[in-house]
Design an enzyme around this catalytic site. Structure first.
Site, PDB file in Angstrom:
ATOM      1  N   GLY A  11      29.694  30.316  37.077  1.00 23.07           N
ATOM      2  CA  GLY A  11      28.986  31.423  37.701  1.00 23.07           C
ATOM      3  C   GLY A  11      27.503  31.372  37.373  1.00 23.07           C
ATOM      4  N   GLN A  12      26.739  32.310  37.907  1.00 20.49           N
ATOM      5  CA  GLN A  12      25.288  32.298  37.692  1.00 20.49           C
ATOM      6  C   GLN A  12      24.933  32.375  36.206  1.00 20.49           C
ATOM      7  OE1 GLN A  12      22.526  34.202  40.745  1.00 20.49           O
ATOM      8  NE2 GLN A  12      24.318  35.535  40.939  1.00 20.49           N
TER       9      GLN A  12
ATOM     10  N   ASP B  94      42.379  30.147  33.413  1.00 22.77           N
ATOM     11  CA  ASP B  94      42.611  31.354  34.217  1.00 22.77           C
ATOM     12  C   ASP B  94      42.727  32.512  33.245  1.00 22.77           C
ATOM     13  OD1 ASP B  94      43.467  33.399  35.802  1.00 22.77           O
ATOM     14  OD2 ASP B  94      45.298  32.403  36.515  1.00 22.77           O
ATOM     15  N   ILE B  95      41.690  33.349  33.184  1.00 19.77           N
ATOM     16  CA  ILE B  95      41.686  34.417  32.181  1.00 19.77           C
ATOM     17  C   ILE B  95      42.744  35.474  32.460  1.00 19.77           C
ATOM     18  CG2 ILE B  95      39.261  34.070  31.598  1.00 19.77           C
ATOM     19  CD1 ILE B  95      38.619  36.631  33.195  1.00 19.77           C
TER      20      ILE B  95
ATOM     21  N   ALA C 281      34.084  36.990  36.480  1.00 17.50           N
ATOM     22  CA  ALA C 281      34.272  38.286  37.142  1.00 17.50           C
ATOM     23  C   ALA C 281      34.542  38.090  38.623  1.00 17.50           C
ATOM     24  CB  ALA C 281      33.030  39.170  36.963  1.00 17.50           C
TER      25      ALA C 281
ATOM     26  N   THR D  50      28.507  46.065  34.777  1.00 18.90           N
ATOM     27  CA  THR D  50      27.672  46.284  35.958  1.00 18.90           C
ATOM     28  C   THR D  50      27.200  47.725  36.120  1.00 18.90           C
ATOM     29  OG1 THR D  50      27.768  46.238  38.412  1.00 18.90           O
ATOM     30  CG2 THR D  50      29.809  46.651  37.266  1.00 18.90           C
ATOM     31  N   ASP D  51      26.122  47.881  36.870  1.00 17.70           N
ATOM     32  CA  ASP D  51      25.612  49.198  37.245  1.00 17.70           C
ATOM     33  C   ASP D  51      26.590  49.959  38.149  1.00 17.70           C
ATOM     34  OD1 ASP D  51      24.696  46.948  39.001  1.00 17.70           O
ATOM     35  OD2 ASP D  51      24.099  48.588  40.310  1.00 17.70           O
TER      36      ASP D  51
ATOM     37  N   TYR E 264      35.341  47.581  43.145  1.00 17.16           N
ATOM     38  CA  TYR E 264      34.620  46.708  42.209  1.00 17.16           C
ATOM     39  C   TYR E 264      34.198  47.480  40.964  1.00 17.16           C
ATOM     40  CZ  TYR E 264      30.789  44.034  40.150  1.00 17.16           C
ATOM     41  OH  TYR E 264      29.959  43.391  39.270  1.00 17.16           O
TER      42      TYR E 264
END
Length: 294
Positions: free
Chosen positions: A11-12, A38-39, A62, A103-104, A127
């Site tokens: 991911g980023q 695989d979490i 995520a 996250t926000d 989400y």
């Protein structure tokens, strides 16, 4: 030497973590993507964590497809709740600390001013609900935890707002961009740096600063302001040869399956006080747009 386990390595933030860790000689790290771990598989997580026995686990995995989450409810909760819970349980069993990115979107987005860590949550979609559930699970399973809430993440890699703007500029002369949603664009490389700084700090004896922290970029802007800055920088850097016209639009003019927070402004004071970590300088991170356009 600190031992560090990273999930979501493609991911980023995960890629930035690996890139920065490759330049560090005092850390033994294991970075795994979803194909390698695989979490959501409790047994697999337990086996990896027990075998590697890390000092710190950083969960950068995520399900972040905000609109798809409205339909992919089970998948969202599997990755954003069950996965972090599995990691936190495994971390607690081997005595590791757990760093988890949130996250926000756990907030309703209707507050005046900046959100602080103690503000009441109120996610408006699947989400945000699944991410909040993940926060709660991590906190319950692993006492030595850090939950890092961030917002508007971008980088040279993966899919994000900056890359989308530059791509659209190749075929459009004008764009309508939402001007009534506000937040702090956050460079993924800065998030990675913050996480590694925290990882080092919490491995020291008698560390007590566990809990929830906010980390995002400053200054706060609208998506419209963010887009204008991107295009101005792109023109100045020669990434774009013609100017892009950006028209401000309202959220109501751009309907999406998932509701977005109107206010995603996160207050960064706590993380600065506790760890000496300053907000992400997103304007500086836009000084190399050729890397985003490639």
């Amino acid at each position: 030497m600190m031992k560090l386990l990273i999930t979501g390595s493609l991911g980023q933030v995960g890629r930035c973590l690996v890139e920065q860790l490759n330049g560090m000689t005092d850390v033994d790290f294991l970075a795994l993507d979803r194909e390698e771990l695989d979490i959501t598989d409790e047994a697999a997580v337990s086996a990896v964590v027990t075998s590697f026995s890390p000092d710190v686990i950083i969960n950068a995995a995520a399900h972040t497809a905000v609109d798809k989450a409205e339909e992919e409810i089970a998948l969202s909760y599997a990755i954003n709740l069950d996965g972090p819970a599995n990691l936190a349980n495994a971390a607690d069993k081997v005595g590791a600390a757990m760093l988890h990115i949130s996250t926000d979107y756990v907030f309703a987005g209707n507050k005046d001013g900046e959100y602080v860590e103690s503000d009441e949550t109120g996610p408006q979609g699947v989400y945000g609900e699944s991410k909040l559930a993940g926060e709660i699970a991590v906190a319950q399973a692993c006492e030595r935890h850090i939950i890092l809430r961030t917002a508007w993440v971008f980088s040279e890699l993966g899919g994000n707002f900056v890359k989308s703007m530059l791509r659209l500029a190749q075929s459009r002369e004008s764009l309508g961009i939402v001007a009534d949603q506000f937040g702090g664009p956050t460079y993924a490389g800065d998030i990675a740096s913050a996480l590694l700084h925290i990882a080092v700090a919490i491995t020291k004896e008698n560390h007590t600063g566990f809990g929830i922290y906010h980390y995002s970029g400053m200054p706060h802007v609208s998506w419209y302001d963010f887009a204008n800055t991107i295009f101005a920088e792109a023109k100045q850097q020669g990434v774009l040869t013609t100017a892009m016209t950006v028209n401000p639009i309202a959220t109501a003019d751009y309907p999406t399956p998932a509701k977005r927070p109107a206010n995603s402004k996160l207050n960064n004071d706590k993380i600065l006080t506790q760890f000496g970590i300053h907000p992400s300088d997103w304007q500086l991170a836009l000084k190399n747009l050729k890397d985003y356009a490639s």
